[in-house]
Design an enzyme around this catalytic site. Structure first.
Site, PDB file in Angstrom:
ATOM      1  N   THR A   1       0.871  -1.181   0.000  1.00 36.15           N
ATOM      2  CA  THR A   1       0.000   0.000   0.000  1.00 36.15           C
ATOM      3  C   THR A   1       0.903   1.225   0.000  1.00 36.15           C
ATOM      4  OG1 THR A   1      -0.062   0.238   2.413  1.00 36.15           O
ATOM      5  CG2 THR A   1      -1.685  -1.248   1.443  1.00 36.15           C
TER       6      THR A   1
ATOM      7  N   ALA B   1       3.354  -0.997   4.576  1.00 36.85           N
ATOM      8  CA  ALA B   1       2.638   0.219   5.002  1.00 36.85           C
ATOM      9  C   ALA B   1       3.652   1.354   5.020  1.00 36.85           C
ATOM     10  CB  ALA B   1       2.040   0.003   6.391  1.00 36.85           C
TER      11      ALA B   1
ATOM     12  N   ILE C   1       7.716  -1.871   6.676  1.00 34.07           N
ATOM     13  CA  ILE C   1       7.636  -0.410   6.626  1.00 34.07           C
ATOM     14  C   ILE C   1       8.203   0.103   5.302  1.00 34.07           C
ATOM     15  CG2 ILE C   1       8.185   1.740   7.792  1.00 34.07           C
ATOM     16  CD1 ILE C   1       6.481  -0.276   9.438  1.00 34.07           C
ATOM     17  N   LYS C   2       7.356   0.826   4.580  1.00 34.68           N
ATOM     18  CA  LYS C   2       7.783   1.404   3.307  1.00 34.68           C
ATOM     19  C   LYS C   2       8.391   2.778   3.590  1.00 34.68           C
ATOM     20  CE  LYS C   2       5.649   0.761  -1.177  1.00 34.68           C
ATOM     21  NZ  LYS C   2       4.408   0.933  -1.928  1.00 34.68           N
ATOM     22  N   VAL C   3       9.648   2.929   3.174  1.00 39.05           N
ATOM     23  CA  VAL C   3      10.402   4.152   3.454  1.00 39.05           C
ATOM     24  C   VAL C   3      10.980   4.655   2.124  1.00 39.05           C
ATOM     25  CG1 VAL C   3      12.445   5.040   4.650  1.00 39.05           C
ATOM     26  CG2 VAL C   3      11.017   3.331   5.775  1.00 39.05           C
TER      27      VAL C   3
END
Ligand code: G3P
Length: 224
Positions: free
Chosen positions: A27, A56, A82-84
């Site tokens: 997402t 996310a 975790i999307k960074v």
């Protein structure tokens, strides 16, 4: 190649999961905004449907903000990744989070150099955006194949997620290049199922079956 779905729409995820083809979900803030629902609640619903990595994304741009958001997201469930974004602060955040055992999907990757830095910082996943490169007259597949080559050259464990996929041919090309994962919008997944000869074949089988049933007087028309 593993298939992830690129959406925050729970109905789409449920449908694709029922096909038995989903290994994860990605997402981002744009996809979350389309749903107009609380992001935390959406993520919890997704976790109930798919047992795999669920990306996310954080929206802070500074390291402390990203880490604070990441900790809250990671606390939701062990499958949250975790999307960074690949920035200087993003790299420092990735190094910190991966050291804490929190998996990072380094996103908005548009060059081999960014991909190498993402791997060096400890990202579990790196997401090159194919369609957005195509949009500016570059070839997303060139980046993808160069990333695969460089990661293979150095036995890098970071898994590549082909992202910003716009059509079925992107998926086929990514698979031929040998990428680990493609994250695919639901509409593209539906197009992947379709083939005109399949539709034609089904119509022919049904027509022939009906002919047989009327020839033998079986009005129910069942196979058994
Ligand atoms: O996975 C990234 C994707 O959501 C971006 O896609 O079509 O907005 O470039 P797109």
């Amino acid at each position: 190649m593993k298939i992830f779905i690129d959406t925050a729409n729970v109905d789409e995820i449920r449908e694709a999961a029922s096909w038995g083809i989903l290994s994860g979900v990605t997402t981002n803030p744009t996809l979350a905004a389309r749903e107009n629902r609380d992001y935390g609640i959406v993520l919890k619903e997704i976790i109930e449907i798919v047992d795999g990595p669920i990306s996310a994304e954080v929206i802070s741009l500074d390291k402390d903000g990203m880490i604070a958001e990441a900790k809250k997201l990671a606390a939701i469930h062990k499958n949250i990744v975790i999307k960074v974004p690949i920035t200087e602060a993003g790299l420092a955040t990735t190094k910190y989070l991966s050291g804490q055992g929190i998996k990072v999907n380094m996103t908005l990757v548009f060059s081999v150099n960014q991909a190498m830095l993402a791997a060096g910082a400890g990202a579990a996943f790196a997401s090159p955006f194919l369609g957005r490169l195509d949009d500016i007259n570059e070839d997303g597949m060139v980046l993808l194949s160069n990333m695969v080559k460089v990661y293979n050259n150095y036995d890098i464990d970071t898994q590549i997620i082909a992202a910003s996929i716009r059509h079925p041919q992107h998926v086929t090309s990514a698979a031929l290049i040998g990428v680990d994962i493609a994250t695919i919008p639901f509409k593209v997944l539906q197009k992947m199922v379709k083939h005109p000869l399949t539709d034609k074949g089904i119509a022919q089988f049904l027509a022939d079956w009906k002919k047989l049933q009327s020839a033998i007087g079986n009005s129910a028309g069942n196979t058994v």
